[in-house]
Design a protein around this motif. Sequence first.
Motif, PDB file in Angstrom:
ATOM      1  N   MET A 228       5.860  -7.682   0.109  1.00 14.56           N
ATOM      2  CA  MET A 228       5.289  -7.040  -1.086  1.00 14.56           C
ATOM      3  C   MET A 228       3.759  -6.918  -1.050  1.00 14.56           C
ATOM      4  N   PRO A 229       3.016  -7.952  -0.635  1.00 16.59           N
ATOM      5  CA  PRO A 229       1.555  -7.815  -0.613  1.00 16.59           C
ATOM      6  C   PRO A 229       1.070  -6.678   0.278  1.00 16.59           C
ATOM      7  N   SER A 230       1.798  -6.385   1.348  1.00 12.10           N
ATOM      8  CA  SER A 230       1.357  -5.298   2.226  1.00 12.10           C
ATOM      9  C   SER A 230       1.826  -3.948   1.672  1.00 12.10           C
ATOM     10  N   VAL A 231       2.899  -3.972   0.909  1.00 13.68           N
ATOM     11  CA  VAL A 231       3.414  -2.725   0.311  1.00 13.68           C
ATOM     12  C   VAL A 231       2.502  -2.281  -0.827  1.00 13.68           C
ATOM     13  N   VAL A 232       2.031  -3.256  -1.621  1.00 10.46           N
ATOM     14  CA  VAL A 232       1.166  -2.952  -2.774  1.00 10.46           C
ATOM     15  C   VAL A 232      -0.170  -3.658  -2.557  1.00 10.46           C
ATOM     16  N   PRO A 233      -1.204  -2.945  -2.134  1.00 11.94           N
ATOM     17  CA  PRO A 233      -2.513  -3.577  -1.885  1.00 11.94           C
ATOM     18  C   PRO A 233      -3.060  -4.244  -3.134  1.00 11.94           C
ATOM     19  N   GLY A 234      -3.604  -5.431  -2.946  1.00 11.54           N
ATOM     20  CA  GLY A 234      -4.201  -6.124  -4.083  1.00 11.54           C
ATOM     21  C   GLY A 234      -3.225  -6.937  -4.901  1.00 11.54           C
ATOM     22  N   LEU A 235      -1.918  -6.788  -4.617  1.00 13.03           N
ATOM     23  CA  LEU A 235      -0.919  -7.494  -5.433  1.00 13.03           C
ATOM     24  C   LEU A 235      -1.065  -8.999  -5.306  1.00 13.03           C
ATOM     25  N   ALA A 236      -1.271  -9.472  -4.080  1.00 15.64           N
ATOM     26  CA  ALA A 236      -1.386 -10.918  -3.851  1.00 15.64           C
ATOM     27  C   ALA A 236      -2.571 -11.496  -4.616  1.00 15.64           C
ATOM     28  N   VAL A 237      -3.688 -10.790  -4.582  1.00 13.03           N
ATOM     29  CA  VAL A 237      -4.893 -11.267  -5.291  1.00 13.03           C
ATOM     30  C   VAL A 237      -4.647 -11.272  -6.802  1.00 13.03           C
ATOM     31  N   ALA A 238      -4.058 -10.168  -7.309  1.00 13.28           N
ATOM     32  CA  ALA A 238      -3.797 -10.072  -8.754  1.00 13.28           C
ATOM     33  C   ALA A 238      -2.889 -11.212  -9.219  1.00 13.28           C
ATOM     34  N   LEU A 239      -1.846 -11.499  -8.446  1.00 12.33           N
ATOM     35  CA  LEU A 239      -0.922 -12.567  -8.822  1.00 12.33           C
ATOM     36  C   LEU A 239      -1.566 -13.942  -8.680  1.00 12.33           C
ATOM     37  N   ALA A 240      -2.410 -14.089  -7.645  1.00  9.27           N
ATOM     38  CA  ALA A 240      -3.096 -15.378  -7.433  1.00  9.27           C
ATOM     39  C   ALA A 240      -4.013 -15.698  -8.607  1.00  9.27           C
ATOM     40  N   VAL A 241      -4.516 -14.663  -9.243  1.00 10.61           N
ATOM     41  CA  VAL A 241      -5.378 -14.848 -10.428  1.00 10.61           C
ATOM     42  C   VAL A 241      -4.531 -15.002 -11.683  1.00 10.61           C
TER      43      VAL A 241
ATOM     44  N   GLY B   5      -0.730  -1.497  -9.758  1.00 12.48           N
ATOM     45  CA  GLY B   5      -0.510  -1.306  -8.328  1.00 12.48           C
ATOM     46  C   GLY B   5       0.928  -0.911  -8.023  1.00 12.48           C
ATOM     47  N   LEU B   6       1.858  -1.573  -8.697  1.00 16.10           N
ATOM     48  CA  LEU B   6       3.282  -1.276  -8.477  1.00 16.10           C
ATOM     49  C   LEU B   6       3.627   0.127  -8.982  1.00 16.10           C
ATOM     50  N   LEU B   7       3.060   0.494 -10.135  1.00 13.92           N
ATOM     51  CA  LEU B   7       3.337   1.819 -10.689  1.00 13.92           C
ATOM     52  C   LEU B   7       2.751   2.920  -9.804  1.00 13.92           C
ATOM     53  N   PHE B   8       1.578   2.654  -9.208  1.00 14.25           N
ATOM     54  CA  PHE B   8       1.000   3.636  -8.284  1.00 14.25           C
ATOM     55  C   PHE B   8       1.887   3.795  -7.057  1.00 14.25           C
ATOM     56  N   GLY B   9       2.500   2.659  -6.624  1.00 11.07           N
ATOM     57  CA  GLY B   9       3.430   2.724  -5.505  1.00 11.07           C
ATOM     58  C   GLY B   9       4.581   3.666  -5.817  1.00 11.07           C
ATOM     59  N   LEU B  10       5.042   3.568  -7.069  1.00  7.31           N
ATOM     60  CA  LEU B  10       6.155   4.418  -7.503  1.00  7.31           C
ATOM     61  C   LEU B  10       5.733   5.891  -7.545  1.00  7.31           C
ATOM     62  N   LEU B  11       4.498   6.109  -7.973  1.00  4.30           N
ATOM     63  CA  LEU B  11       3.965   7.473  -7.994  1.00  4.30           C
ATOM     64  C   LEU B  11       3.892   8.033  -6.568  1.00  4.30           C
ATOM     65  N   GLY B  12       3.546   7.126  -5.640  1.00  2.00           N
ATOM     66  CA  GLY B  12       3.471   7.529  -4.245  1.00  2.00           C
ATOM     67  C   GLY B  12       4.818   8.035  -3.743  1.00  2.00           C
ATOM     68  N   TRP B  13       5.880   7.408  -4.213  1.00  4.36           N
ATOM     69  CA  TRP B  13       7.223   7.872  -3.846  1.00  4.36           C
ATOM     70  C   TRP B  13       7.424   9.302  -4.331  1.00  4.36           C
ATOM     71  N   ALA B  14       7.028   9.550  -5.545  1.00  4.89           N
ATOM     72  CA  ALA B  14       7.209  10.897  -6.128  1.00  4.89           C
ATOM     73  C   ALA B  14       6.414  11.918  -5.334  1.00  4.89           C
ATOM     74  N   VAL B  15       5.191  11.548  -4.961  1.00  9.27           N
ATOM     75  CA  VAL B  15       4.344  12.471  -4.185  1.00  9.27           C
ATOM     76  C   VAL B  15       4.968  12.743  -2.823  1.00  9.27           C
ATOM     77  N   ALA B  16       5.592  11.695  -2.258  1.00  9.87           N
ATOM     78  CA  ALA B  16       6.207  11.833  -0.932  1.00  9.87           C
ATOM     79  C   ALA B  16       7.590  12.471  -1.030  1.00  9.87           C
TER      80      ALA B  16
END
Lengths: 247, 108
Positions: free
Chosen positions: A134-147, A199-210
């Motif tokens: 997941m951290p590599s799929v969604v950039p920044g996710l690990a940092v956001a969760l760590a905080v 970040g997760l929602l942008f990932g989902l948007l990326g699916w739509a774009v692709a």
Amino acid sequence: MAQPVPTVADLLEQVADPIARQRLHDYLATVAADLPGAARTRHDILAEVSDGLLECYQAHRADGQAPAMAAESAVAGFGDPHRLASGFAGVLAGRAAHRVGLGLVLTGPAVGAVWVATFAGRTGSDWVTQVAAMPSVVPGLAVALAVAVPAALLAALGTSATAYRRPLQALSRYLPLPPRTAASLALVATAGCVAADAGLLFGLLGWAVAGIAWTPLALLAGTASLVRVTVVAMCARRVGTLWAASG
Amino acid sequence: MRAESLKGHLDGLLLAVLEDAPRHGYAVIEALRNGSGGTFDLPTGTVYPALRRLEAAGLVHGAWSDAAGRRRRVYHLTPTGRQALAEQRRTWRQFAGAVSAVLGGGAA
């Protein structure tokens, strides 16, 4: 049927002297102006303070003081009205911080599980592999969760609402956290949560774009995050107001 | 005695005052003052938010009730509050004993 909570006007009607009544009214108006929170909570707090102020005034009158002097003595006994309102704001801030922290702690695993299932379904990975990816799929996710996660846990467990509970008494030297600190942690946790969900929602948007179709699970995950972001933002606004008022 | 001197002990004092009977905010302040022989004469503005904080912690429960024809908010100790009070007493006895041992007798 229970009698309604008395209003300030109801209570001040018991003060016959107009100068004394005006003095007490002005003090309560200053407290009311500084009190944050929902209308019902403010009304409840103000009614309690008014009752106490009236009791204090009547005690000074019973001691032989003239009405105006008794009103001044009562007001002096209650102390700075801004400080009084700030004290209540602190309590409300701590309570709001606890609720925000608890809400994030309880919804986090559920929302996270739906997202992991969504991406696992897309990639065909098993759960453990997908969680690690997941951290590599969604950039920044690990940092956001760590905080967000530690901040949410501290906000949920470190306020008066829970700090006196037996399992946490070993930490009684450090708990409960000051209300402003708890509120700050709740705001930090909220920011982390919003960043993660965004970040997760942008990932989902990326699916739509692709051109990748959204599965029902993806729709559920997206909806859950959108709802959480909206609710959390509203709660953060309230916590921020209370944080500012408790300074 | 100034409110700052009570920092850390105010919660225990408020719980102790509520141990015997439910009281409204002003009665709590009077009980503190009378019980301490006038030593603890706190600004009323300190006590009301503290009572609300103890309520948020589940140590006391506040509710509006009718008393002598007057509607007022009365607080009573909860079972969790009684446990917290017992813990506060135990901690205070340890602390007071240790301070007395270090300070020693001395001239009165």
